[in-house]
Design a protein around this motif. Structure first.
Motif, PDB file in Angstrom:
ATOM      1  N   SER A 144       0.809  -1.216   0.000  1.00 30.46           N
ATOM      2  CA  SER A 144       0.000   0.000   0.000  1.00 30.46           C
ATOM      3  C   SER A 144       0.844   1.269   0.000  1.00 30.46           C
ATOM      4  CB  SER A 144      -0.925   0.017   1.225  1.00 30.46           C
ATOM      5  OG  SER A 144      -1.836  -1.058   1.178  1.00 30.46           O
ATOM      6  N   GLY A 145       2.141   1.114   0.268  1.00 32.28           N
ATOM      7  CA  GLY A 145       3.015   2.271   0.276  1.00 32.28           C
ATOM      8  C   GLY A 145       4.464   1.852   0.246  1.00 32.28           C
ATOM      9  N   TRP A 146       5.340   2.833  -0.022  1.00 29.95           N
ATOM     10  CA  TRP A 146       6.770   2.535  -0.011  1.00 29.95           C
ATOM     11  C   TRP A 146       7.563   3.724   0.473  1.00 29.95           C
ATOM     12  CZ3 TRP A 146       9.943   3.995  -4.660  1.00 29.95           C
ATOM     13  CH2 TRP A 146       9.192   4.606  -5.669  1.00 29.95           C
ATOM     14  N   ILE A 147       8.690   3.411   1.105  1.00 26.82           N
ATOM     15  CA  ILE A 147       9.559   4.414   1.713  1.00 26.82           C
ATOM     16  C   ILE A 147      10.723   4.685   0.770  1.00 26.82           C
ATOM     17  CG2 ILE A 147      10.931   4.986   3.742  1.00 26.82           C
ATOM     18  CD1 ILE A 147       9.397   2.653   5.169  1.00 26.82           C
ATOM     19  N   THR A 148      11.019   5.967   0.542  1.00 30.02           N
ATOM     20  CA  THR A 148      12.131   6.341  -0.313  1.00 30.02           C
ATOM     21  C   THR A 148      13.137   7.172   0.479  1.00 30.02           C
ATOM     22  OG1 THR A 148      11.676   8.567  -1.220  1.00 30.02           O
ATOM     23  CG2 THR A 148      10.269   6.775  -1.983  1.00 30.02           C
ATOM     24  N   GLY A 149      14.333   7.299  -0.068  1.00 23.45           N
ATOM     25  CA  GLY A 149      15.370   8.095   0.564  1.00 23.45           C
ATOM     26  C   GLY A 149      15.560   9.458  -0.073  1.00 23.45           C
ATOM     27  N   ARG A 150      14.573   9.909  -0.831  1.00 19.28           N
ATOM     28  CA  ARG A 150      14.718  11.193  -1.528  1.00 19.28           C
ATOM     29  C   ARG A 150      14.787  12.368  -0.559  1.00 19.28           C
ATOM     30  NH1 ARG A 150      10.034  11.885  -5.461  1.00 19.28           N
ATOM     31  NH2 ARG A 150       8.917  10.920  -3.731  1.00 19.28           N
ATOM     32  N   LYS A 151      15.519  13.404  -1.004  1.00 15.90           N
ATOM     33  CA  LYS A 151      15.694  14.611  -0.198  1.00 15.90           C
ATOM     34  C   LYS A 151      15.550  15.830  -1.089  1.00 15.90           C
ATOM     35  CE  LYS A 151      19.091  11.647   1.773  1.00 15.90           C
ATOM     36  NZ  LYS A 151      18.957  10.745   0.611  1.00 15.90           N
ATOM     37  N   ARG A 152      15.150  16.932  -0.501  1.00 18.38           N
ATOM     38  CA  ARG A 152      14.898  18.141  -1.275  1.00 18.38           C
ATOM     39  C   ARG A 152      16.156  18.676  -1.952  1.00 18.38           C
ATOM     40  NH1 ARG A 152      10.799  21.679   2.636  1.00 18.38           N
ATOM     41  NH2 ARG A 152       8.974  20.318   2.395  1.00 18.38           N
ATOM     42  N   TYR A 153      17.292  18.531  -1.313  1.00 17.26           N
ATOM     43  CA  TYR A 153      18.499  19.152  -1.853  1.00 17.26           C
ATOM     44  C   TYR A 153      19.072  18.415  -3.061  1.00 17.26           C
ATOM     45  CZ  TYR A 153      21.517  15.594   0.375  1.00 17.26           C
ATOM     46  OH  TYR A 153      22.131  14.422   0.743  1.00 17.26           O
ATOM     47  N   GLN A 154      18.561  17.230  -3.368  1.00 13.90           N
ATOM     48  CA  GLN A 154      19.202  16.412  -4.389  1.00 13.90           C
ATOM     49  C   GLN A 154      19.044  16.951  -5.800  1.00 13.90           C
ATOM     50  OE1 GLN A 154      17.342  12.669  -3.223  1.00 13.90           O
ATOM     51  NE2 GLN A 154      19.315  11.900  -2.532  1.00 13.90           N
ATOM     52  N   SER A 155      17.946  17.605  -6.104  1.00 16.71           N
ATOM     53  CA  SER A 155      17.758  18.153  -7.447  1.00 16.71           C
ATOM     54  C   SER A 155      16.614  19.152  -7.433  1.00 16.71           C
ATOM     55  CB  SER A 155      17.446  17.037  -8.461  1.00 16.71           C
ATOM     56  OG  SER A 155      16.154  16.507  -8.249  1.00 16.71           O
ATOM     57  N   GLY A 156      16.512  19.933  -8.516  1.00 15.52           N
ATOM     58  CA  GLY A 156      15.440  20.916  -8.625  1.00 15.52           C
ATOM     59  C   GLY A 156      14.069  20.291  -8.633  1.00 15.52           C
ATOM     60  N   THR A 157      13.965  19.051  -9.110  1.00 22.45           N
ATOM     61  CA  THR A 157      12.668  18.391  -9.164  1.00 22.45           C
ATOM     62  C   THR A 157      12.185  17.937  -7.797  1.00 22.45           C
ATOM     63  OG1 THR A 157      13.715  16.242  -9.608  1.00 22.45           O
ATOM     64  CG2 THR A 157      13.098  17.584 -11.511  1.00 22.45           C
ATOM     65  N   ARG A 158      13.031  18.061  -6.760  1.00 21.05           N
ATOM     66  CA  ARG A 158      12.674  17.573  -5.439  1.00 21.05           C
ATOM     67  C   ARG A 158      12.584  18.687  -4.390  1.00 21.05           C
ATOM     68  NH1 ARG A 158      16.434  12.012  -5.278  1.00 21.05           N
ATOM     69  NH2 ARG A 158      15.505  11.094  -7.142  1.00 21.05           N
ATOM     70  N   GLN A 159      12.650  19.928  -4.803  1.00 21.26           N
ATOM     71  CA  GLN A 159      12.728  21.029  -3.846  1.00 21.26           C
ATOM     72  C   GLN A 159      11.464  21.207  -3.015  1.00 21.26           C
ATOM     73  OE1 GLN A 159      13.930  24.485  -6.070  1.00 21.26           O
ATOM     74  NE2 GLN A 159      16.073  23.823  -6.217  1.00 21.26           N
ATOM     75  N   ALA A 160      10.336  20.736  -3.506  1.00 20.79           N
ATOM     76  CA  ALA A 160       9.077  20.874  -2.769  1.00 20.79           C
ATOM     77  C   ALA A 160       8.627  19.543  -2.166  1.00 20.79           C
ATOM     78  CB  ALA A 160       7.984  21.420  -3.688  1.00 20.79           C
ATOM     79  N   LEU A 161       9.539  18.609  -2.046  1.00 21.56           N
ATOM     80  CA  LEU A 161       9.205  17.260  -1.589  1.00 21.56           C
ATOM     81  C   LEU A 161       8.620  17.285  -0.182  1.00 21.56           C
ATOM     82  CD1 LEU A 161       9.546  14.285  -2.570  1.00 21.56           C
ATOM     83  CD2 LEU A 161      11.688  14.253  -1.283  1.00 21.56           C
ATOM     84  N   GLU A 162       7.508  16.574   0.010  1.00 23.83           N
ATOM     85  CA  GLU A 162       6.852  16.453   1.314  1.00 23.83           C
ATOM     86  C   GLU A 162       7.163  15.088   1.920  1.00 23.83           C
ATOM     87  OE1 GLU A 162       5.411  18.734   2.876  1.00 23.83           O
ATOM     88  OE2 GLU A 162       4.828  20.250   1.397  1.00 23.83           O
ATOM     89  N   PHE A 163       6.821  14.914   3.201  1.00 29.54           N
ATOM     90  CA  PHE A 163       7.029  13.632   3.859  1.00 29.54           C
ATOM     91  C   PHE A 163       6.184  12.529   3.230  1.00 29.54           C
ATOM     92  CE2 PHE A 163       8.143  16.082   7.933  1.00 29.54           C
ATOM     93  CZ  PHE A 163       9.501  15.932   7.732  1.00 29.54           C
ATOM     94  N   PHE A 164       4.960  12.862   2.860  1.00 31.47           N
ATOM     95  CA  PHE A 164       4.044  11.870   2.297  1.00 31.47           C
ATOM     96  C   PHE A 164       3.537  12.366   0.952  1.00 31.47           C
ATOM     97  CE2 PHE A 164       3.959  11.259   6.849  1.00 31.47           C
ATOM     98  CZ  PHE A 164       3.974   9.879   7.007  1.00 31.47           C
ATOM     99  N   GLU A 165       3.429  11.457  -0.005  1.00 37.56           N
ATOM    100  CA  GLU A 165       2.906  11.761  -1.330  1.00 37.56           C
ATOM    101  C   GLU A 165       1.897  10.694  -1.731  1.00 37.56           C
ATOM    102  OE1 GLU A 165       6.258  13.356  -4.182  1.00 37.56           O
ATOM    103  OE2 GLU A 165       7.005  11.627  -3.057  1.00 37.56           O
ATOM    104  N   ALA A 166       0.889  11.096  -2.469  1.00 35.63           N
ATOM    105  CA  ALA A 166      -0.040  10.143  -3.073  1.00 35.63           C
ATOM    106  C   ALA A 166       0.465   9.844  -4.476  1.00 35.63           C
ATOM    107  CB  ALA A 166      -1.449  10.728  -3.125  1.00 35.63           C
ATOM    108  N   GLU A 167       0.786   8.593  -4.727  1.00 39.37           N
ATOM    109  CA  GLU A 167       1.354   8.214  -6.015  1.00 39.37           C
ATOM    110  C   GLU A 167       0.256   8.117  -7.068  1.00 39.37           C
ATOM    111  OE1 GLU A 167       4.920   5.334  -6.941  1.00 39.37           O
ATOM    112  OE2 GLU A 167       3.087   4.193  -6.603  1.00 39.37           O
TER     113      GLU A 167
END
Length: 252
Positions: A144-167
């Motif tokens: 039902s869900g998966w955990i990732t190691g993404r972080k906001r600083y990694q790229s411009g596409t991740r700057q608004a990354l939240e703790f939880f996302e609906a895929e």
């Protein structure tokens, strides 16, 4: 406990149930850290898996997860084009952290569809789709869900990354416990907990993917400059926005 709607085909809309849950979780944990995010995720989302590349920074998330739920399913996609150092590191980290449910996933049809192992030179997106995206989709079936190691600083596409996302298109929830961590936070955590570093980091690889598509990074370059160097590509395609592949220059 979260009850998600029936999954829709990839590329479809975000399910209303998942969207509501994600909004509530992000609001509840807006001032919390990775530990609380992980604990809440395990308590709230059934059949949660952790997807790890066992790359340069992966050990931090794996260590946090192991302290909470050592038997969490850890999905490791072996593209069969990884550095030997990554494969050795994966075994070492799994043993040190006593992760009891590491699942090594490979593409079923890679030899037939890419017998010369040269698809990455002709069409890197197609290679990622064959060797990484399709196997991961199969591996995540039933979760039902998966955990990732993404972080906001990694790229411009991740700057608004939240703790939880609906895929989009799957009904699954994506959990990003380290979204707000900085590069210094990662380094400090690894040092304080004496976690092993990927051996290629010391050789100039701050971001590590498949061997043919990863090169060393020079001083002053962006840490991800060595991924698909000189190509209009900075994501393998595992992470999508509204069902579409995130490409260089696009924002989430």
């Amino acid at each position: 406990m979260l009850h998600l709607a029936k999954k829709t085909p990839p590329g479809g809309p975000v399910s209303p149930e998942a969207a509501v849950m994600v909004s509530a979780l992000n609001a509840k944990l807006t001032h919390h850290g990775a530990w609380d995010v992980l604990n809440t995720a395990f308590d709230t989302i059934p059949d949660l898996a952790l997807v790890s590349s066992f790359g340069a920074e992966s050990v931090v998330l794996l260590h946090l997860a192991a302290m909470i739920k050592r038997d969490v399913p850890v999905i490791f996609i072996d593209t069969e084009m990884l550095f030997t150092e990554t494969l050795v590191y994966q075994q070492d980290v799994a043993e040190r952290l006593r992760l009891s449910n590491v699942q090594i996933i490979r593409a079923d049809d890679a030899d037939a569809r890419d017998p010369s192992r040269s698809l990455h030179r002709r069409n890197p997106d197609a290679c990622c789709a064959l060797r990484k995206i399709a196997p991961l989709r199969r591996a995540l079936d039933g979760h039902s869900g998966w955990i990732t190691g993404r972080k906001r600083y990694q790229s411009g596409t991740r700057q608004a990354l939240e703790f939880f996302e609906a895929e989009a298109g799957t009904g699954r929830i994506k959990v990003n416990p380290l979204a707000r961590w900085s590069r210094d936070d990662i380094a400090e955590y690894m040092a304080e907990n004496r976690l092993p570093r990927h051996p290629l980091v010391a050789q100039g690889y701050p971001s590590i993917g498949c061997a043919p598509c990863t090169s060393p990074v020079a001083a002053g370059e962006d840490p991800r400059a060595g991924r698909w160097r000189d190509q209009n590509k900075d994501e393998c395609g595992i992470h999508f926005v509204d069902g579409k592949l995130v490409r260089a220059g696009q924002e989430t």
